[in-house]
Scaffold this motif. Sequence first.
Motif, PDB file in Angstrom:
ATOM      1  N   TRP A 279       2.257  -6.516  23.185  1.00 32.10           N
ATOM      2  CA  TRP A 279       3.378  -7.458  23.335  1.00 32.10           C
ATOM      3  C   TRP A 279       4.566  -7.089  22.448  1.00 32.10           C
ATOM      4  N   GLY A 280       4.846  -5.808  22.380  1.00 27.20           N
ATOM      5  CA  GLY A 280       6.016  -5.376  21.612  1.00 27.20           C
ATOM      6  C   GLY A 280       5.795  -5.306  20.114  1.00 27.20           C
ATOM      7  N   GLN A 283       7.185  -2.549  17.915  1.00 22.58           N
ATOM      8  CA  GLN A 283       8.588  -2.557  17.482  1.00 22.58           C
ATOM      9  C   GLN A 283       8.752  -3.191  16.115  1.00 22.58           C
ATOM     10  N   ILE A 284       8.058  -4.293  15.878  1.00 22.79           N
ATOM     11  CA  ILE A 284       8.228  -4.932  14.573  1.00 22.79           C
ATOM     12  C   ILE A 284       7.508  -4.120  13.497  1.00 22.79           C
ATOM     13  N   SER A 286       7.354  -0.879  13.366  1.00 19.59           N
ATOM     14  CA  SER A 286       8.197   0.253  12.949  1.00 19.59           C
ATOM     15  C   SER A 286       9.421  -0.226  12.179  1.00 19.59           C
ATOM     16  N   ARG A 287       9.993  -1.374  12.573  1.00 18.81           N
ATOM     17  CA  ARG A 287      11.113  -1.935  11.789  1.00 18.81           C
ATOM     18  C   ARG A 287      10.666  -2.252  10.363  1.00 18.81           C
ATOM     19  N   ARG A 290       9.901   0.854   8.201  1.00 15.18           N
ATOM     20  CA  ARG A 290      11.139   1.512   7.776  1.00 15.18           C
ATOM     21  C   ARG A 290      11.734   0.775   6.571  1.00 15.18           C
ATOM     22  N   PHE A 339       5.416 -11.773  19.178  1.00 18.98           N
ATOM     23  CA  PHE A 339       4.566 -10.612  19.490  1.00 18.98           C
ATOM     24  C   PHE A 339       3.113 -10.998  19.763  1.00 18.98           C
TER      25      PHE A 339
ATOM     26  N   ASP B 119      14.028   0.376  19.349  1.00 24.09           N
ATOM     27  CA  ASP B 119      13.743   0.374  17.915  1.00 24.09           C
ATOM     28  C   ASP B 119      14.995   0.256  17.052  1.00 24.09           C
ATOM     29  N   GLU B 142      15.916  -5.581  19.420  1.00 18.00           N
ATOM     30  CA  GLU B 142      15.031  -5.096  20.476  1.00 18.00           C
ATOM     31  C   GLU B 142      15.669  -5.113  21.870  1.00 18.00           C
ATOM     32  N   GLU B 160      15.433  -8.585  23.263  1.00 19.20           N
ATOM     33  CA  GLU B 160      14.211  -9.394  23.338  1.00 19.20           C
ATOM     34  C   GLU B 160      14.053 -10.393  22.211  1.00 19.20           C
ATOM     35  N   ARG B 184      12.640 -13.893  24.960  1.00 20.56           N
ATOM     36  CA  ARG B 184      12.228 -12.552  25.307  1.00 20.56           C
ATOM     37  C   ARG B 184      12.728 -12.104  26.683  1.00 20.56           C
TER      38      ARG B 184
END
Lengths: 396, 326
Positions: A279-280, A283-284, A286-287, A290, A339, B119, B142, B160, B184
């Motif tokens: 559910w994505g 993405q969080i 990797s953010r 970083r 997520f 990203d 996103e 999103e 989303r």
Amino acid sequence: MGRAAALLTIAAALLLGVPAWGADPMVVRIGYLTRAEEPRIPQTFLEPVSDDEGVQGARLAIADNNTTGRFLNQRFDLVEVTVPEDGRVEDAVRDLAGQGVRLLVADLKEDALLAAAAAPEAGDMLLFNTRAPDDDLRNERCRANLLHVTPSRRMQADALAQYLASRKWMNWLLVVGRTPQDAAYADAIRAAAKRYRAKIVEEKRWTFEDANRRVDTGHVTVQSEILTFTQGTEHDVLVVADEADGFGEYLLYQTWLPRPVVGTHGLVPTAWSRVHEQWGATQIHSRFERQAGRWMRPRDYTAWMAVRAVGEAATRTKSADPAALAAFVRGPDFTLPAFKGQGLTFRDWDGQLRQPVLLAGPRVLVSVSPQPGYLHQYSELDTLGDDRPESRCRNR
Amino acid sequence: MSLTGGAARIGALALLGLAVAQPAQADTIYVSNEKSNTVSVVDGGKLQVIATIKVGRRPRGITFNEDMTQIFVCVGDDNRIDVIDVATQKVVDRLPSGPDPELFVLDPQGHRLYVANEDDNMVSVVDIASKKIIGEIQVGVEPEGMGVSPDGKILVNTSETTNMAHFIDTESHKIIDNVLVDARPRVAQFTGDGRFVWVSSEVGGTVSVIDVSSRKLVHKISFAVQGVPRESIQPVGIQLTSDGQRAFVALGPANRVAEIDAKTYEVKRYHLVGQRVWNLALSPDEKRLYTTNGVSNDMSVMDLERGRVVKSISVGGAPWGVIVKP
């Protein structure tokens, strides 16, 4: 530190050419309160301890809120306060109130959390509990100015129990550590067993000294100790209650019978884990990595959710008024994407955030509860934790 | 698969006196498989996989170039776009994309690709001929869905976590407006006349129809399927017929495609397809709808004249995007 982080954020924004806010942006101030703790020696160096657990999630959510806020001329500031180990959280709440904070992320354990929520200045604040899983906070000790972002122990236990029941692993050996938190975790496990008709065939208290991995031939002691300790009634799984992470990990592979270990170790019900990528979530992760230079942990995730809940309210209401934001977060139109494959909302009877609970293995995600087939007349998420008719919260 | 082989098969069926329900369609369907790092090629006549093309890691967004001689595929984990030659069914080139590309859209002139960099809170503008990124547009958290108006002047990107549809001027690469939608947002799809853009909200469970000139919400479509929990209704892919009469919306883990009257916004019916239906494509004659079903690893073929699913075809792991060539 907070100011330095803010300056860095602004510098980064300029470098990236992100459009700045217009003149006089609306400012939403969010407090972040935590307390210094004695450094903990981790059970395994594969999971190093970091002193910024929690706050990194709040900072990431501030950055996310600000990305959105630029389009609406809203700016979000985080006011970070760390109370010394022996300091009074009530004083910190007063200081924060003086700085205009009415929305407060509380990364505190139960007693400190209650002290903060009971401070006179907290009367017109909304506090987000991002750390304390205690069930009595959602029941006898509930408070009107407190929302619980972190899942309760009972939600975690129910999430685990549903999975075990779906596997028909209904006979549990329960091993409980020495701390009050372990006892509370065991209570939640017993309640879940009752709810899902599993049987706790035997309970054992862990009374040995916690193993020391640095002692030469320490494994020899562990190997013989646990072998005899886990003898007893036939069972399908061993459920361990060891929140302090003192011995649970040593149970794996050392048991008398070849049985899986679940609970605080082995297969673990949790709000967040690096193994979760659906559910994505990638993405969080990797953010976050970083920004923080490490993996995101449950306390980071719950702090992220709390700050995002405020951001979501500001976006939807186009307001920076704390009272309006707090009302929206508690209201029927609030929903937080986090997520987990569905929007999350707060229960009106105890202020708990409804959420799916991950069942994480050491290297992969095993499952996510609620399990299919556990139905509910309102929301399947209400099969986890205290449902409305069971709630003993009377102060809301 | 040789042409003679296919002809022989059809001949054999005719000899056996089997009634073939549909005329043999010459469509070719291309499906990106997120998990197996391939693109499946499906023959629209036989409804069989006829080739599997190996691409980079995590292929999701997929689109043709202007004359349909090439296919562009976002391969997110390799931070680039793979270029497939349709004739030889091989990856022949690659384009830059910016980090973690998920979805993109080709401008109607066929010169540029607008890429959502999930990203990096950014939309990258890729010039296809020079293989260069010629612009970057900062958007919300996103970025995901990408739609472009038929005249190529307005680009719509959805973000999103910010929960907005960003309207971008393709000349200046500047955001001209932001429209708040439900949680989303995933796909942005312009109507054929360019007057409206439809935006699906996966967690919000709705589709917002936005007027492009005023950027006002004109309608919000909700869904309810008996026996399906409301949380499982997660709109993603959108397809609109060229006459502007009908719309189809994939509802994710509800395992249904909603059929909507695109004039009244009334949901007419729900079609049961495979598990976690993700994206949709209409056949060029608009007699069929193809769906990618991410969990059941197949594609459903819906016959729109008969109003039902006529076949499921196993493709690769976690099928994601789908496009059709006449």
